[in-house]
Write a protein that holds these residues in place. Structure first.
Motif, PDB file in Angstrom:
ATOM      1  N   ALA A 156       0.836  -1.202   0.000  1.00  0.00           N
ATOM      2  CA  ALA A 156       0.000   0.000   0.000  1.00  0.00           C
ATOM      3  C   ALA A 156       0.873   1.255   0.000  1.00  0.00           C
ATOM      4  O   ALA A 156       0.562   2.239  -0.675  1.00  0.00           O
ATOM      5  N   VAL A 157       1.943   1.219   0.754  1.00  0.00           N
ATOM      6  CA  VAL A 157       2.858   2.365   0.799  1.00  0.00           C
ATOM      7  C   VAL A 157       3.510   2.562  -0.570  1.00  0.00           C
ATOM      8  O   VAL A 157       3.610   3.671  -1.073  1.00  0.00           O
ATOM      9  N   LYS A 158       3.927   1.470  -1.183  1.00  0.00           N
ATOM     10  CA  LYS A 158       4.546   1.545  -2.509  1.00  0.00           C
ATOM     11  C   LYS A 158       3.553   2.077  -3.543  1.00  0.00           C
ATOM     12  O   LYS A 158       3.938   2.779  -4.473  1.00  0.00           O
ATOM     13  N   ALA A 159       2.276   1.787  -3.356  1.00  0.00           N
ATOM     14  CA  ALA A 159       1.255   2.250  -4.302  1.00  0.00           C
ATOM     15  C   ALA A 159       1.176   3.777  -4.341  1.00  0.00           C
ATOM     16  O   ALA A 159       0.824   4.346  -5.375  1.00  0.00           O
ATOM     17  N   VAL A 160       1.510   4.438  -3.238  1.00  0.00           N
ATOM     18  CA  VAL A 160       1.507   5.913  -3.221  1.00  0.00           C
ATOM     19  C   VAL A 160       2.490   6.425  -4.265  1.00  0.00           C
ATOM     20  O   VAL A 160       2.182   7.324  -5.044  1.00  0.00           O
ATOM     21  N   VAL A 161       3.670   5.849  -4.299  1.00  0.00           N
ATOM     22  CA  VAL A 161       4.682   6.249  -5.277  1.00  0.00           C
ATOM     23  C   VAL A 161       4.291   5.770  -6.667  1.00  0.00           C
ATOM     24  O   VAL A 161       4.357   6.529  -7.639  1.00  0.00           O
ATOM     25  N   ASP A 162       3.846   4.513  -6.771  1.00  0.00           N
ATOM     26  CA  ASP A 162       3.457   3.965  -8.078  1.00  0.00           C
ATOM     27  C   ASP A 162       2.373   4.807  -8.738  1.00  0.00           C
ATOM     28  O   ASP A 162       2.411   5.061  -9.933  1.00  0.00           O
ATOM     29  N   HIS A 163       1.413   5.250  -7.961  1.00  0.00           N
ATOM     30  CA  HIS A 163       0.290   6.011  -8.511  1.00  0.00           C
ATOM     31  C   HIS A 163       0.668   7.450  -8.869  1.00  0.00           C
ATOM     32  O   HIS A 163       0.211   7.984  -9.869  1.00  0.00           O
ATOM     33  N   GLY A 164       1.507   8.086  -8.043  1.00  0.00           N
ATOM     34  CA  GLY A 164       1.756   9.505  -8.236  1.00  0.00           C
ATOM     35  C   GLY A 164       3.022   9.893  -8.959  1.00  0.00           C
ATOM     36  O   GLY A 164       3.152  11.034  -9.411  1.00  0.00           O
ATOM     37  N   PHE A 165       3.973   8.987  -9.088  1.00  0.00           N
ATOM     38  CA  PHE A 165       5.283   9.368  -9.606  1.00  0.00           C
ATOM     39  C   PHE A 165       5.251   9.933 -11.018  1.00  0.00           C
ATOM     40  O   PHE A 165       5.793  11.011 -11.271  1.00  0.00           O
ATOM     41  N   ILE A 166       4.649   9.242 -11.959  1.00  0.00           N
ATOM     42  CA  ILE A 166       4.678   9.670 -13.372  1.00  0.00           C
ATOM     43  C   ILE A 166       4.022  11.037 -13.565  1.00  0.00           C
ATOM     44  O   ILE A 166       4.616  11.921 -14.203  1.00  0.00           O
ATOM     45  N   PRO A 167       2.821  11.294 -13.007  1.00  0.00           N
ATOM     46  CA  PRO A 167       2.249  12.636 -13.178  1.00  0.00           C
ATOM     47  C   PRO A 167       3.098  13.738 -12.536  1.00  0.00           C
ATOM     48  O   PRO A 167       3.248  14.822 -13.104  1.00  0.00           O
ATOM     49  N   VAL A 168       3.685  13.461 -11.378  1.00  0.00           N
ATOM     50  CA  VAL A 168       4.511  14.467 -10.708  1.00  0.00           C
ATOM     51  C   VAL A 168       5.799  14.690 -11.491  1.00  0.00           C
ATOM     52  O   VAL A 168       6.265  15.827 -11.628  1.00  0.00           O
ATOM     53  N   ARG A 169       6.352  13.630 -12.025  1.00  0.00           N
ATOM     54  CA  ARG A 169       7.553  13.735 -12.869  1.00  0.00           C
ATOM     55  C   ARG A 169       7.277  14.663 -14.047  1.00  0.00           C
ATOM     56  O   ARG A 169       8.078  15.545 -14.367  1.00  0.00           O
ATOM     57  N   ALA A 170       6.125  14.483 -14.679  1.00  0.00           N
ATOM     58  CA  ALA A 170       5.753  15.322 -15.825  1.00  0.00           C
ATOM     59  C   ALA A 170       5.618  16.793 -15.422  1.00  0.00           C
ATOM     60  O   ALA A 170       6.061  17.686 -16.147  1.00  0.00           O
ATOM     61  N   LYS A 171       5.023  17.035 -14.261  1.00  0.00           N
ATOM     62  CA  LYS A 171       4.862  18.418 -13.791  1.00  0.00           C
ATOM     63  C   LYS A 171       6.215  19.062 -13.488  1.00  0.00           C
ATOM     64  O   LYS A 171       6.421  20.244 -13.779  1.00  0.00           O
ATOM     65  N   LEU A 172       7.116  18.286 -12.918  1.00  0.00           N
ATOM     66  CA  LEU A 172       8.443  18.811 -12.610  1.00  0.00           C
ATOM     67  C   LEU A 172       9.196  19.180 -13.887  1.00  0.00           C
ATOM     68  O   LEU A 172       9.831  20.235 -13.967  1.00  0.00           O
ATOM     69  N   ILE A 173       9.078  18.338 -14.909  1.00  0.00           N
ATOM     70  CA  ILE A 173       9.699  18.639 -16.206  1.00  0.00           C
ATOM     71  C   ILE A 173       9.057  19.883 -16.822  1.00  0.00           C
ATOM     72  O   ILE A 173       9.743  20.727 -17.401  1.00  0.00           O
ATOM     73  N   GLU A 174       7.742  20.024 -16.648  1.00  0.00           N
ATOM     74  CA  GLU A 174       7.043  21.205 -17.162  1.00  0.00           C
ATOM     75  C   GLU A 174       7.534  22.480 -16.476  1.00  0.00           C
ATOM     76  O   GLU A 174       7.736  23.507 -17.124  1.00  0.00           O
ATOM     77  N   VAL A 175       7.775  22.414 -15.171  1.00  0.00           N
ATOM     78  CA  VAL A 175       8.306  23.567 -14.439  1.00  0.00           C
ATOM     79  C   VAL A 175       9.702  23.916 -14.959  1.00  0.00           C
ATOM     80  O   VAL A 175      10.010  25.086 -15.200  1.00  0.00           O
ATOM     81  N   ALA A 176      10.526  22.903 -15.152  1.00  0.00           N
ATOM     82  CA  ALA A 176      11.881  23.145 -15.675  1.00  0.00           C
ATOM     83  C   ALA A 176      11.822  23.786 -17.060  1.00  0.00           C
ATOM     84  O   ALA A 176      12.570  24.714 -17.350  1.00  0.00           O
ATOM     85  N   ALA A 177      10.920  23.303 -17.902  1.00  0.00           N
ATOM     86  CA  ALA A 177      10.780  23.872 -19.244  1.00  0.00           C
ATOM     87  C   ALA A 177      10.308  25.326 -19.178  1.00  0.00           C
ATOM     88  O   ALA A 177      10.774  26.177 -19.950  1.00  0.00           O
ATOM     89  N   PHE A 178       9.420  25.628 -18.248  1.00  0.00           N
ATOM     90  CA  PHE A 178       8.959  27.007 -18.061  1.00  0.00           C
ATOM     91  C   PHE A 178      10.138  27.924 -17.724  1.00  0.00           C
ATOM     92  O   PHE A 178      10.305  28.985 -18.326  1.00  0.00           O
ATOM     93  N   PHE A 179      10.978  27.487 -16.770  1.00  0.00           N
ATOM     94  CA  PHE A 179      12.137  28.305 -16.399  1.00  0.00           C
ATOM     95  C   PHE A 179      13.119  28.441 -17.558  1.00  0.00           C
ATOM     96  O   PHE A 179      13.712  29.506 -17.744  1.00  0.00           O
ATOM     97  N   ASP A 180      13.281  27.384 -18.344  1.00  0.00           N
ATOM     98  CA  ASP A 180      14.134  27.496 -19.539  1.00  0.00           C
ATOM     99  C   ASP A 180      13.607  28.574 -20.487  1.00  0.00           C
ATOM    100  O   ASP A 180      14.365  29.385 -21.008  1.00  0.00           O
ATOM    101  N   ARG A 181      12.279  28.591 -20.701  1.00  0.00           N
ATOM    102  CA  ARG A 181      11.685  29.572 -21.618  1.00  0.00           C
ATOM    103  C   ARG A 181      11.850  30.996 -21.099  1.00  0.00           C
ATOM    104  O   ARG A 181      12.244  31.893 -21.844  1.00  0.00           O
ATOM    105  N   VAL A 182      11.538  31.219 -19.812  1.00  0.00           N
ATOM    106  CA  VAL A 182      11.624  32.596 -19.312  1.00  0.00           C
ATOM    107  C   VAL A 182      13.073  33.083 -19.286  1.00  0.00           C
ATOM    108  O   VAL A 182      13.325  34.272 -19.511  1.00  0.00           O
TER     109      VAL A 182
END
Length: 113
Positions: A18-44
């Motif tokens: 159950a604890v591992k499921a927290v990471v399994d469920h949330g990792f990919i969407p959060v990873r994408a958001k983090l990359i999006e933030v990095a791309a935003f800073f690259d653009r500005v």
């Protein structure tokens, strides 16, 4: 018919799966958001607008992500929010900007007139 016992709240920790499921469920969407933030800073930065107060506020808020303290979401939201409790004497007419800007520039502008 056998009597069923009422369920008691568990005092045990959640199962490791159950604890591992927290990471399994949330990792990919959060990873994408983090990359999006990095791309935003690259653009500005590429367009030389990284000194905008909103970008500065995001950089300061990002420090809270890795400080190891709890309640990161609340603290980040508060860091981006207007901390004042008194209404403005004169409305700026601006819509919400997503980050609070200290009114220093307005005071300097008024003094120069």
């Amino acid at each position: 018919m056998p009597k069923t016992r009422p369920k008691r709240p568990s005092t045990r920790s959640p199962a490791p799966t159950a604890v591992k499921a927290v990471v399994d469920h949330g990792f990919i969407p959060v990873r994408a958001k983090l990359i999006e933030v990095a791309a935003f800073f690259d653009r500005v930065e590429r367009h030389a607008v990284a000194d905008d107060f909103r970008c500065a506020a995001l950089r300061e808020a990002a420090k809270l992500l890795v400080d190891g303290k709890p309640e990161r979401a609340r603290r980040i939201l508060e860091s981006l929010s207007d901390p004042t409790t008194e209404p403005e004497a004169i409305s700026s007419g601006k819509a919400a900007l997503g980050a609070w800007q200290r009114p220093v520039a307005a005071a300097i502008f008024r003094r120069k007139r």
